[in-house]
Design a protein around this motif. Sequence first.
Motif, mmCIF file in Angstrom:
data_model
loop_
_atom_site.group_PDB
_atom_site.id
_atom_site.type_symbol
_atom_site.label_atom_id
_atom_site.label_comp_id
_atom_site.label_asym_id
_atom_site.label_seq_id
_atom_site.Cartn_x
_atom_site.Cartn_y
_atom_site.Cartn_z
ATOM 1 N N GLN A 72 39.816 101.568 53.934
ATOM 2 C CA GLN A 72 40.714 101.904 55.039
ATOM 3 C C GLN A 72 42.122 101.444 54.652
ATOM 4 O OE1 GLN A 72 39.511 100.739 59.009
ATOM 5 N NE2 GLN A 72 37.380 101.232 58.622
ATOM 6 N N MET A 73 42.590 101.945 53.531
ATOM 7 C CA MET A 73 43.914 101.561 53.042
ATOM 8 C C MET A 73 44.474 102.677 52.176
ATOM 9 S SD MET A 73 45.135 98.257 50.777
ATOM 10 C CE MET A 73 44.210 98.810 49.343
ATOM 11 N N VAL A 74 45.422 103.404 52.719
ATOM 12 C CA VAL A 74 46.091 104.459 51.957
ATOM 13 C C VAL A 74 47.201 103.808 51.140
ATOM 14 C CG1 VAL A 74 47.342 106.635 52.060
ATOM 15 C CG2 VAL A 74 45.618 106.101 53.801
ATOM 16 N N ARG A 75 47.151 103.965 49.848
ATOM 17 C CA ARG A 75 48.160 103.362 48.980
ATOM 18 C C ARG A 75 49.439 104.195 48.982
ATOM 19 N NH1 ARG A 75 43.090 103.206 46.980
ATOM 20 N NH2 ARG A 75 42.226 101.189 46.365
ATOM 21 N N SER A 76 50.537 103.567 48.603
ATOM 22 C CA SER A 76 51.839 104.253 48.642
ATOM 23 C C SER A 76 52.064 105.092 47.393
ATOM 24 C CB SER A 76 52.967 103.220 48.796
ATOM 25 O OG SER A 76 52.882 102.239 47.774
ATOM 26 N N LEU A 77 51.093 105.951 47.099
ATOM 27 C CA LEU A 77 51.176 106.874 45.973
ATOM 28 C C LEU A 77 51.253 108.296 46.518
ATOM 29 C CD1 LEU A 77 48.351 105.296 43.773
ATOM 30 C CD2 LEU A 77 50.811 104.905 43.563
ATOM 31 N N ALA A 78 52.006 109.138 45.877
ATOM 32 C CA ALA A 78 52.249 110.483 46.394
ATOM 33 C C ALA A 78 50.958 111.263 46.628
ATOM 34 C CB ALA A 78 53.168 111.245 45.438
ATOM 35 N N ASP A 79 50.011 111.173 45.674
ATOM 36 C CA ASP A 79 48.787 111.960 45.832
ATOM 37 C C ASP A 79 47.936 111.433 46.989
ATOM 38 O OD1 ASP A 79 48.259 109.633 44.442
ATOM 39 O OD2 ASP A 79 46.626 110.496 43.266
ATOM 40 N N GLU A 80 47.962 110.110 47.209
ATOM 41 C CA GLU A 80 47.201 109.553 48.329
ATOM 42 C C GLU A 80 47.820 109.949 49.660
ATOM 43 O OE1 GLU A 80 45.418 105.917 48.500
ATOM 44 O OE2 GLU A 80 44.663 105.995 46.452
ATOM 45 N N ILE A 81 49.139 109.913 49.738
ATOM 46 C CA ILE A 81 49.820 110.303 50.969
ATOM 47 C C ILE A 81 49.577 111.781 51.260
ATOM 48 C CG2 ILE A 81 52.094 110.600 52.037
ATOM 49 C CD1 ILE A 81 52.976 108.077 50.498
ATOM 50 N N ASP A 82 49.583 112.610 50.213
ATOM 51 C CA ASP A 82 49.313 114.037 50.394
ATOM 52 C C ASP A 82 47.903 114.274 50.906
ATOM 53 O OD1 ASP A 82 51.839 114.689 49.546
ATOM 54 O OD2 ASP A 82 51.245 115.143 47.474
ATOM 55 N N ARG A 83 46.945 113.468 50.434
ATOM 56 C CA ARG A 83 45.550 113.690 50.816
ATOM 57 C C ARG A 83 45.206 113.054 52.166
ATOM 58 N NH1 ARG A 83 39.979 111.924 47.544
ATOM 59 N NH2 ARG A 83 38.551 112.871 49.062
ATOM 60 N N TYR A 84 45.655 111.801 52.363
ATOM 61 C CA TYR A 84 45.196 111.054 53.529
ATOM 62 C C TYR A 84 46.228 110.903 54.648
ATOM 63 C CZ TYR A 84 41.344 109.654 50.459
ATOM 64 O OH TYR A 84 40.268 109.655 49.620
ATOM 65 N N GLY A 85 47.517 110.932 54.293
ATOM 66 C CA GLY A 85 48.538 110.716 55.312
ATOM 67 C C GLY A 85 49.383 109.500 54.982
ATOM 68 N N LEU A 110 39.228 106.212 55.142
ATOM 69 C CA LEU A 110 39.134 106.545 56.559
ATOM 70 C C LEU A 110 40.308 106.042 57.396
ATOM 71 C CD1 LEU A 110 35.337 105.798 57.216
ATOM 72 C CD2 LEU A 110 36.411 107.914 56.395
ATOM 73 N N ALA A 111 41.343 105.520 56.742
ATOM 74 C CA ALA A 111 42.444 104.911 57.487
ATOM 75 C C ALA A 111 43.123 105.868 58.456
ATOM 76 C CB ALA A 111 43.479 104.340 56.511
ATOM 77 N N ARG A 112 43.117 107.158 58.155
ATOM 78 C CA ARG A 112 43.786 108.148 59.006
ATOM 79 C C ARG A 112 42.785 109.161 59.571
ATOM 80 N NH1 ARG A 112 46.998 104.734 59.256
ATOM 81 N NH2 ARG A 112 48.647 104.338 57.765
ATOM 82 N N LEU A 113 41.553 108.714 59.789
ATOM 83 C CA LEU A 113 40.497 109.634 60.205
ATOM 84 C C LEU A 113 40.625 110.103 61.645
ATOM 85 C CD1 LEU A 113 37.813 110.975 59.330
ATOM 86 C CD2 LEU A 113 36.633 108.967 60.245
ATOM 87 N N GLY A 114 41.182 109.275 62.526
ATOM 88 C CA GLY A 114 41.222 109.594 63.950
ATOM 89 C C GLY A 114 41.829 110.955 64.257
ATOM 90 N N GLY A 115 41.087 111.799 64.978
ATOM 91 C CA GLY A 115 41.592 113.112 65.376
ATOM 92 C C GLY A 115 41.426 114.199 64.327
ATOM 93 N N LYS A 116 40.956 113.837 63.143
ATOM 94 C CA LYS A 116 40.820 114.839 62.076
ATOM 95 C C LYS A 116 39.647 115.774 62.344
ATOM 96 C CE LYS A 116 40.623 115.275 57.038
ATOM 97 N NZ LYS A 116 40.611 114.540 55.738
ATOM 98 N N TYR A 117 38.564 115.238 62.927
ATOM 99 C CA TYR A 117 37.387 116.023 63.254
ATOM 100 C C TYR A 117 37.027 115.831 64.723
ATOM 101 C CZ TYR A 117 36.887 115.900 58.143
ATOM 102 O OH TYR A 117 37.120 115.990 56.795
ATOM 103 N N SER A 118 36.233 116.733 65.241
ATOM 104 C CA SER A 118 35.796 116.619 66.637
ATOM 105 C C SER A 118 34.735 115.530 66.780
ATOM 106 C CB SER A 118 35.226 117.958 67.116
ATOM 107 O OG SER A 118 33.981 118.218 66.467
#
Length: 242
Positions: A72-85, A110-118
Amino acid sequence: MLKLHYNLEKVSMGLVGAIIVAASIGGLVEIAPLFTIDETVELPADLRPHTPLELAGREIYIREGCYACHSQMVRSLADEIDRYGPYSLAAESAYDRPMLWGSKRTGPDLARLGGKYSDMWHVEHLIDPRSVVPASIMPSYPWMTRTLDTRLLSDALATLARLGVPYDAAMIAAAQADAEAQSSPDSDAADAFRERYGERPALRAFDGDPARLTELDAVVAYLQSLGRLTDAPNALLAEGGQ
């Protein structure tokens, strides 16, 4: 240098002492910054704690070992931000005991999972992962349809309050009622839940059945809260993109 190390290895107590010194220096470097964490980590004004139902779901998430495969940690890398937020901020986890950042990604972050799916997608995914993701290697959790045990929720909130999480006396006393109310939007207790936690937490039957509070309700409520406790990461990313 090699000769010194070789000679040190022949003196067992000397080697033990050297290991202690080296570990102490490394430990000091890691621990010392934590004494200034109150000054270095600024809490977002809109950061909210988990509701009792979300907190119960978090405990089940830990119980089932979900953190072993999902970070539950999106790293400050461009590809991670593009994929996860937006990349994760330390302040987002200020109320987490323990934090669940992790580093293992057998499954997605899963750090940005909220609202992605029903909600129903999550229900089906937990009961039979391959029904919605055919290639999934995630295990099934059919036992989560059982009734949620809420007896320790008040104690859990009281403990977290002592550690600095902003639960007041009314929230602690009504923890069990609020857990049931959050999954039963048409109940008489729903209004009282809103008074204590505001409009931001989702209030609905997460497993599709408002008549019964289950572990599925709790876990889905928790998953839907991930990345939604504060809007600070989105705001920071927007500022950086301007």
